[in-house]
Scaffold this motif. Structure first.
Motif, PDB file in Angstrom:
ATOM      1  N   PRO A 242       0.826  -1.207   0.000  1.00 13.14           N
ATOM      2  CA  PRO A 242       0.000   0.000   0.000  1.00 13.14           C
ATOM      3  C   PRO A 242       0.861   1.257   0.000  1.00 13.14           C
ATOM      4  N   GLY A 243       0.284   2.349  -0.484  1.00 14.87           N
ATOM      5  CA  GLY A 243       1.001   3.619  -0.490  1.00 14.87           C
ATOM      6  C   GLY A 243       1.287   4.107  -1.892  1.00 14.87           C
ATOM      7  N   ASP A 244       1.557   5.392  -1.995  1.00 11.94           N
ATOM      8  CA  ASP A 244       1.808   6.001  -3.299  1.00 11.94           C
ATOM      9  C   ASP A 244       3.124   5.582  -3.919  1.00 11.94           C
ATOM     10  N   ASP A 245       4.087   5.144  -3.088  1.00  6.37           N
ATOM     11  CA  ASP A 245       5.399   4.778  -3.622  1.00  6.37           C
ATOM     12  C   ASP A 245       5.383   3.435  -4.354  1.00  6.37           C
ATOM     13  N   ARG A 246       4.341   2.602  -4.113  1.00  3.77           N
ATOM     14  CA  ARG A 246       4.155   1.317  -4.791  1.00  3.77           C
ATOM     15  C   ARG A 246       5.399   0.428  -4.697  1.00  3.77           C
ATOM     16  N   LEU A 247       5.968   0.330  -3.497  1.00  3.98           N
ATOM     17  CA  LEU A 247       7.149  -0.498  -3.282  1.00  3.98           C
ATOM     18  C   LEU A 247       6.748  -1.941  -3.034  1.00  3.98           C
ATOM     19  N   LEU A 248       7.630  -2.864  -3.391  1.00  5.99           N
ATOM     20  CA  LEU A 248       7.372  -4.283  -3.180  1.00  5.99           C
ATOM     21  C   LEU A 248       7.540  -4.625  -1.704  1.00  5.99           C
ATOM     22  N   ARG A 249       6.652  -5.498  -1.241  1.00  7.24           N
ATOM     23  CA  ARG A 249       6.741  -6.009   0.129  1.00  7.24           C
ATOM     24  C   ARG A 249       6.500  -7.500   0.095  1.00  7.24           C
ATOM     25  N   SER A 250       7.219  -8.226   0.938  1.00  6.16           N
ATOM     26  CA  SER A 250       7.053  -9.674   0.970  1.00  6.16           C
ATOM     27  C   SER A 250       5.900 -10.057   1.887  1.00  6.16           C
ATOM     28  N   VAL A 251       5.211 -11.127   1.509  1.00  7.21           N
ATOM     29  CA  VAL A 251       4.147 -11.710   2.330  1.00  7.21           C
ATOM     30  C   VAL A 251       4.363 -13.215   2.372  1.00  7.21           C
ATOM     31  N   GLN A 252       3.911 -13.843   3.434  1.00  4.34           N
ATOM     32  CA  GLN A 252       4.138 -15.272   3.620  1.00  4.34           C
ATOM     33  C   GLN A 252       3.242 -16.120   2.731  1.00  4.34           C
ATOM     34  N   ARG A 253       3.812 -17.221   2.293  1.00  6.07           N
ATOM     35  CA  ARG A 253       3.064 -18.228   1.550  1.00  6.07           C
ATOM     36  C   ARG A 253       3.669 -19.595   1.834  1.00  6.07           C
ATOM     37  N   GLU A 254       2.924 -20.618   1.505  1.00  8.88           N
ATOM     38  CA  GLU A 254       3.384 -21.997   1.616  1.00  8.88           C
ATOM     39  C   GLU A 254       3.548 -22.537   0.201  1.00  8.88           C
ATOM     40  N   ALA A 255       4.744 -23.030  -0.135  1.00  8.59           N
ATOM     41  CA  ALA A 255       4.980 -23.585  -1.471  1.00  8.59           C
ATOM     42  C   ALA A 255       5.884 -24.800  -1.352  1.00  8.59           C
ATOM     43  N   ASP A 256       5.610 -25.805  -2.191  1.00  6.60           N
ATOM     44  CA  ASP A 256       6.376 -27.047  -2.142  1.00  6.60           C
ATOM     45  C   ASP A 256       7.503 -27.102  -3.164  1.00  6.60           C
ATOM     46  N   SER A 257       7.483 -26.197  -4.142  1.00  3.85           N
ATOM     47  CA  SER A 257       8.480 -26.244  -5.211  1.00  3.85           C
ATOM     48  C   SER A 257       8.575 -24.872  -5.868  1.00  3.85           C
TER      49      SER A 257
END
Length: 198
Positions: A59-74
């Protein structure tokens, strides 16, 4: 004097009693307005859990990337998770993605420290600025995989000449260093050093 003190003490005790929260003597139903809002079972993205991470536009006007958690097997699972985009909670928190929802993963292949990500052509229909962010999302997400340092992006088995933030394009494997300034850092801003009057 004694009556005044007694009156003040009585008023003080009554005020203190009125401010206290009294426990219920038995269970009761809460009025609808006081109940927690229910969340929808439908989601556009996966549950925010697990040890893996994908990168979305925060969120925000700067539109910067942020990491979020996920579960992945490969690697394939992680890339497909990224393509599904933000889940309902993240959308409510104003997370977005630059990757078109119609983009499909053709293949994700690891060779040494490189991950080749082959995508459908939908992604190259983006304007340059959006494509830079979409590729940055892919590169940062891919390098979350153990041992992956570079990412080669292909479109239907053809190597993509990818745009970078500086306005150049490259068909070489990409690193996170090719996309500086697009990610939100957790490092705090430090104050400027003291100015010397010498």
């Amino acid at each position: 004097m004694t009556r005044i003190r007694l009156a003040c003490l009585t008023i003080g005790l009554l005020a203190a009693a009125a401010c206290g929260v009294q426990p219920d003597s038995s269970p009761r139903d809460l009025p609808e307005a006081e109940q927690a809002l229910e969340t929808s079972d439908e989601s556009s993205g996966d549950i925010a859990a697990g040890a893996d991470r994908i990168y979305l536009i925060g969120p925000g006007d700067d539109r910067l990337l942020r990491s979020v958690q996920r579960e992945a097997d490969s690697a394939t699972d992680l890339m497909e998770t990224l393509l599904r985009g933000p889940n309902d909670d993240e959308i409510e928190a104003q997370f977005t993605t630059a990757i078109p929802s119609t983009t499909e993963l053709n293949d994700a292949t690891i060779q040494g420290q490189n991950l080749t990500v082959d995508l459908s052509a939908d992604i190259i229909e983006l304007d340059t600025q959006s494509l830079v962010r979409a590729i940055a999302q892919i590169v940062y997400t891919a390098t979350e995989l153990d041992g992956i340092e570079t990412v080669q992006i292909e479109i239907d088995n053809e190597r993509l000449s990818a745009p970078t933030p500086g306005g150049d394009t490259t068909a070489s494997p990409l690193r996170v260093y090719d996309y500086p300034g697009l990610i939100q850092t957790s490092q705090p801003a430090f104050p400027a050093g003291p100015v010397s009057n010498a």
